[in-house]
Design an enzyme around this catalytic site. Structure first.
Site, PDB file in Angstrom:
ATOM      1  N   GLU A 141      -4.432   4.012   1.973  1.00 25.73           N
ATOM      2  CA  GLU A 141      -4.306   3.836   0.520  1.00 25.73           C
ATOM      3  C   GLU A 141      -5.675   3.568  -0.096  1.00 25.73           C
ATOM      4  O   GLU A 141      -6.377   2.646   0.336  1.00 25.73           O
ATOM      5  CB  GLU A 141      -3.375   2.653   0.228  1.00 25.73           C
ATOM      6  CG  GLU A 141      -1.945   2.916   0.656  1.00 25.73           C
ATOM      7  CD  GLU A 141      -1.103   1.646   0.781  1.00 25.73           C
ATOM      8  OE1 GLU A 141      -1.498   0.601   0.238  1.00 25.73           O
ATOM      9  OE2 GLU A 141      -0.051   1.721   1.443  1.00 25.73           O
ATOM     10  N   SER A 199       2.790   3.652   1.120  1.00 23.05           N
ATOM     11  CA  SER A 199       3.881   3.922   2.054  1.00 23.05           C
ATOM     12  C   SER A 199       3.374   3.615   3.456  1.00 23.05           C
ATOM     13  O   SER A 199       2.980   4.516   4.203  1.00 23.05           O
ATOM     14  CB  SER A 199       4.299   5.403   1.967  1.00 23.05           C
ATOM     15  OG  SER A 199       4.720   5.755   0.674  1.00 23.05           O
ATOM     16  N   GLU A 200       3.366   2.338   3.799  1.00 25.20           N
ATOM     17  CA  GLU A 200       2.789   1.971   5.095  1.00 25.20           C
ATOM     18  C   GLU A 200       3.527   2.609   6.263  1.00 25.20           C
ATOM     19  O   GLU A 200       2.921   2.953   7.278  1.00 25.20           O
ATOM     20  CB  GLU A 200       2.776   0.441   5.251  1.00 25.20           C
ATOM     21  CG  GLU A 200       1.594  -0.247   4.572  1.00 25.20           C
ATOM     22  CD  GLU A 200       1.722  -0.315   3.058  1.00 25.20           C
ATOM     23  OE1 GLU A 200       2.819  -0.049   2.539  1.00 25.20           O
ATOM     24  OE2 GLU A 200       0.724  -0.629   2.393  1.00 25.20           O
ATOM     25  N   PHE A 204      -4.284  -4.521   4.233  1.00 22.91           N
ATOM     26  CA  PHE A 204      -4.310  -5.918   4.686  1.00 22.91           C
ATOM     27  C   PHE A 204      -3.421  -6.012   5.924  1.00 22.91           C
ATOM     28  O   PHE A 204      -2.308  -5.456   5.942  1.00 22.91           O
ATOM     29  CB  PHE A 204      -3.742  -6.858   3.617  1.00 22.91           C
ATOM     30  CG  PHE A 204      -4.658  -7.108   2.447  1.00 22.91           C
ATOM     31  CD1 PHE A 204      -5.379  -8.294   2.351  1.00 22.91           C
ATOM     32  CD2 PHE A 204      -4.795  -6.160   1.443  1.00 22.91           C
ATOM     33  CE1 PHE A 204      -6.217  -8.526   1.263  1.00 22.91           C
ATOM     34  CE2 PHE A 204      -5.638  -6.394   0.356  1.00 22.91           C
ATOM     35  CZ  PHE A 204      -6.350  -7.574   0.264  1.00 22.91           C
ATOM     36  N   ASP A 220      -1.618  -8.272   6.897  1.00 18.12           N
ATOM     37  CA  ASP A 220      -0.317  -8.869   6.559  1.00 18.12           C
ATOM     38  C   ASP A 220       0.739  -7.775   6.350  1.00 18.12           C
ATOM     39  O   ASP A 220       1.926  -7.990   6.582  1.00 18.12           O
ATOM     40  CB  ASP A 220      -0.429  -9.690   5.279  1.00 18.12           C
ATOM     41  CG  ASP A 220      -1.634 -10.617   5.288  1.00 18.12           C
ATOM     42  OD1 ASP A 220      -1.440 -11.828   5.369  1.00 18.12           O
ATOM     43  OD2 ASP A 220      -2.773 -10.113   5.252  1.00 18.12           O
ATOM     44  N   HIS A 231      -2.015 -12.463   2.158  1.00 20.76           N
ATOM     45  CA  HIS A 231      -3.173 -11.557   2.207  1.00 20.76           C
ATOM     46  C   HIS A 231      -4.318 -12.183   2.997  1.00 20.76           C
ATOM     47  O   HIS A 231      -5.478 -11.844   2.774  1.00 20.76           O
ATOM     48  CB  HIS A 231      -3.669 -11.216   0.793  1.00 20.76           C
ATOM     49  CG  HIS A 231      -2.771 -10.299   0.026  1.00 20.76           C
ATOM     50  ND1 HIS A 231      -1.551 -10.690  -0.458  1.00 20.76           N
ATOM     51  CD2 HIS A 231      -2.910  -8.995  -0.324  1.00 20.76           C
ATOM     52  CE1 HIS A 231      -0.973  -9.682  -1.098  1.00 20.76           C
ATOM     53  NE2 HIS A 231      -1.773  -8.631  -1.030  1.00 20.76           N
TER      54      HIS A 231
END
Ligand SMILES: Cc1ncc(C[n+]2csc(CCOP(=O)(O)OP(=O)(O)O)c2C)c(N)n1
Ligand SMILES: [Mg+2]
Lengths: 339, 326
Positions: free
Chosen positions: B29, B59-60, B83, B85, B129
């Site tokens: 991204e 869209s991980e 990140f 997280d 984060h």
């Protein structure tokens, strides 16, 4: 092949006799092998779980017969059919279901993870929706390397409600990937009717417009219809036209998995669908094109012999050896995580 | 030789590998035209073009799934998760798909890819984060896990990760992006599975990772000058494969071991290493195995609160001094 005179309709037909016989053989092969898997399950010889495609054979057969060598399939745990349809020997599939050493993955994967890279079966995935993004990646590789294979990804109606479905559809559409998403709408997720948990009538078809795709909903029990839809989508993908989402209406004759008696289905529903049994439909189709009963009977007998033979080989096959427990965790063949 | 930031080392490492191998592709991204939210990938889009450096939707799952499918079929993708997280929203790929396909397929499928991510605290971003998630990754058979602490290691270990035939999680520390180090010209290639002794010493071994490495080094200098304690500092660098020989070898010499871990206490990487030490080097030890970690709480956002809970130089000095001198 057949000695029977072929009708004019058959001669001018877009599918042709040889392909039709292939479609028929593929469906019967799946039917026989799946029925055998069920019988072996009842005899306690198929361990773990199993998810059959009895009643859904036309989807697997139609899409596979329309593929070219080198095209890739991504399946779900309900993937025996798709694996067989790509030409993987029955013995290898049954062997894996029976968790024997002659299985496709020698018992390391099990019925939900059938994989045969040499046949383009790039795995069967048991986390709902996981393989849709993965199929995007395989198609991205084809696009990037300018290779002309297509990637076909099979999944169920229930899968259209998980996030990965939506991520993959958008991703494939934006990147214009040569991937075909095939939703087998058998009207149930596990035990819950899909309509009870879905905001639209056609779980895949009614979502297509959200991704700029055409709504395609077809009769998934007619292998000719499936084959034609597959060819159209493959041609489009190979020509750089991007992804397709195809919803195939079908029905599973057996329960969701193992010995699920499927009591949650309303009375008469199964019987109604059995009138539209894909194999029954296709026998009539062959007949209407003038293909003789003897040809059909010969295919039936050949398939039966192969499945019988595979069953015996699997029963006689040894269990997997302990040496493979720790192989292939890492690319060096082993499992070492420290020095 | 040039001085380079950790941030610029990321771009240089990726560029080195993309230049070498046309099958290396990069997606994530805001990574292409924008050069990444941490500006760690600036210039790659201009250098390698839109087919090899690609912006994705948010869209991980699609990012990691696509990387996996591409890797299975012949590419060598580098995927960025902004990140660490956010591993939680694509954890299926990290835990179930990417690491297991080779084993489940009995060796038929391969998955040579790198997942790069911004890891760790210090940016005052709060509990979602700022986490150190190396233990989320270390526990999964089939993955390799790397966390560099210096610009030269970023390049060398990133190159090794890209060339490795297995999936590698590459944890970049957000608070190190601005740090600088000397980096030689030309190709840099390091080796996974190797720890580095950054400061030799004879009285105690301090093992650390990523942001905790500079803190451990500073603590060691103070322990030497203020308390006469000579510490050996080991940058673990690679959690999987783990270089236990370097660690055990050091303890055989110093007879004391301390870990400095940014992760919350339970199941931190140090716990695994300490259990190995207890098991295999018990009779080398002259004192307890001590883990210096973040307490088992979510991370607060406020600077004074965040600073108070991460292991500090003061805390390291104090724990080592107290353990060795009582
Ligand atoms: C993420 C996830 N959630 C739930 C399950 C359990 N599960 C296995 S199959 C299934 C039903 C899937 O329905 P559908 O997509 O319609 O496929 P079908 O089984 O009908 O072929 C569910 C809920 C799972 N495997 N993965
Ligand atoms: Mg279903």
């Amino acid at each position: 092949m057949s000695q029977t005179p072929i009708s004019a309709a058959a001669v001018n037909d877009d599918i042709g006799e040889q392909t039709r016989l292939e479609l028929y053989r593929s469906q019967v092969n799946i039917r026989e092998a799946e029925q055998r898997a069920f019988d072996l399950f009842l005899q306690n010889m198929v361990k773990g779980t199993s998810h059959l495609s009895l009643g859904q054979e036309a989807v697997a057969a139609g899409f596979a017969v329309a593929m070219k060598k080198g095209d890739l399939s991504f399946c779900t745990y309900r993937g025996h059919a798709h694996t067989l349809a790509r030409g993987v020997p029955v013995e290898k599939v049954l062997g894996e279901l029976m968790q024997r050493d002659n299985g496709l993955m020698r018992g390391k994967g099990g019925s939900m993870h059938l994989t045969s890279e040499e046949h383009g079966v790039m795995g069967s995935y048991a986390i709902i929706g996981a393989h849709l993004p993965i199929a995007c990646g395989a198609a991205w590789r084809a696009q990037y390397k300018k290779q002309d294979d297509v990637t076909v990804c099979f999944f169920g109606d229930g899968t259209t409600n998980i996030g990965a479905f939506h991520e993959a559809l958008n991703f494939a559409a934006v990147w214009k990937l040569p991937v075909i998403f095939v939703c087998e709408n058998n009207f149930y997720m596990e035990y819950t009717p899909i309509g009870d948990v879905t905001a639209v009538k056609n779980p895949a078809g009614d979502r297509a417009s959200a991704y700029g795709l055409e709504k395609i909903v077809i009769d998934g029990n007619d292998a000719d219809v499936v084959y034609r839809a597959a060819k159209t989508a493959y041609d489009k993908a190979r020509a750089g036209g991007g992804p397709s989402l195809i919803e195939c209406l079908t029905y599973r004759h057996s329960g969701h998995s193992r010995a699920d008696p499927a009591k949650y289905r309303p009375e008469g529903e199964l019987e109604k669908w059995k009138e539209r049994d894909p194999i029954k439909i296709y026998r009539e189709r062959l007949k209407s094109f003038g293909i003789g009963d003897d040809v059909v009977a010969k295919i039936d007998a050949e398939v039966r012999r192969v499945v019988d033979d595979a069953t015996e080989k699997c029963k006689a096959a040894p269990n997997p050896p302990m040496e493979i427990l720790t192989t292939d965790v890492y690319a060096d063949g082993g499992w070492a995580w420290r020095n | 030789m040039a001085e380079l930031t950790y941030r610029d080392a990321v771009a240089r490492g990726i560029a080195q590998e993309m230049t070498r191998d046309p099958d290396v592709v990069f997606l994530g991204e805001d990574v292409a035209k924008a050069g990444g939210v941490f500006k760690a990938t600036v210039g790659l889009y201009e250098q390698f073009g839109p087919l090899r450096v690609r912006d994705t939707p948010i869209s991980e799952q699609a990012i990691l799934g696509a990387a996996m499918g591409a890797a299975m079929t012949g590419l060598k993708p580098i995927a960025e998760i902004m990140f660490s997280d956010f591993f939680a929203v694509c954890f299926d790929y990290i835990a179930n798909e990417i690491p297991k396909s080779r084993y489940m397929s009995n060796g038929q499928l391969k998955c040579p890819l790198v997942i790069r991510t911004g890891n760790g605290a210090g940016s005052r971003f709060g509990a979602q984060h700022s986490q150190s998630v190396e233990n989320w990754c270390m526990m999964i058979p089939g993955l390799k896990v790397v966390a560099p602490s210096s610009p030269i290691d970023v390049i060398g270990l990133l190159a090794a990760a890209v060339r490795d035939p297995d999936p590698v999680i590459f944890l970049e520390h957000k608070s190190l992006y601005a740090t600088k180090g000397e980096v030689p010209d030309g190709e840099i290639l390091d080796k996974l599975g190797t720890a580095k002794i950054l400061r030799p010493g004879k009285d105690a071994t301090i093992i650390a990772l990523a942001l905790m490495v500079p803190r451990a080094l500073e603590a060691a200098n103070r322990l030497a000058s203020e308390h006469g304690i000579d510490c050996e500092v080991i940058d673990v660098r690679s959690l999987v494969p783990l270089d236990t020989q370097t660690i055990l070898g050091s303890i055989a010499k110093t007879h004391h071991c301390f870990s400095v871990e940014e992760n919350p206490r339970l199941c931190g990487w140090g716990a695994e290493i300490m259990s190995i030490v207890a098991d295999e080097a018990f009779y080398d030890l002259d004192g307890p195995l001590v883990r210096i970690t973040t307490p088992h709480i979510p991370l607060p956002a406020a600077d004074i609160l965040e600073d108070a809970i991460l292991p500090t130089v003061d805390r390291i000095v104090e724990r080592v001094r107290r353990t060795l001198k009582g």
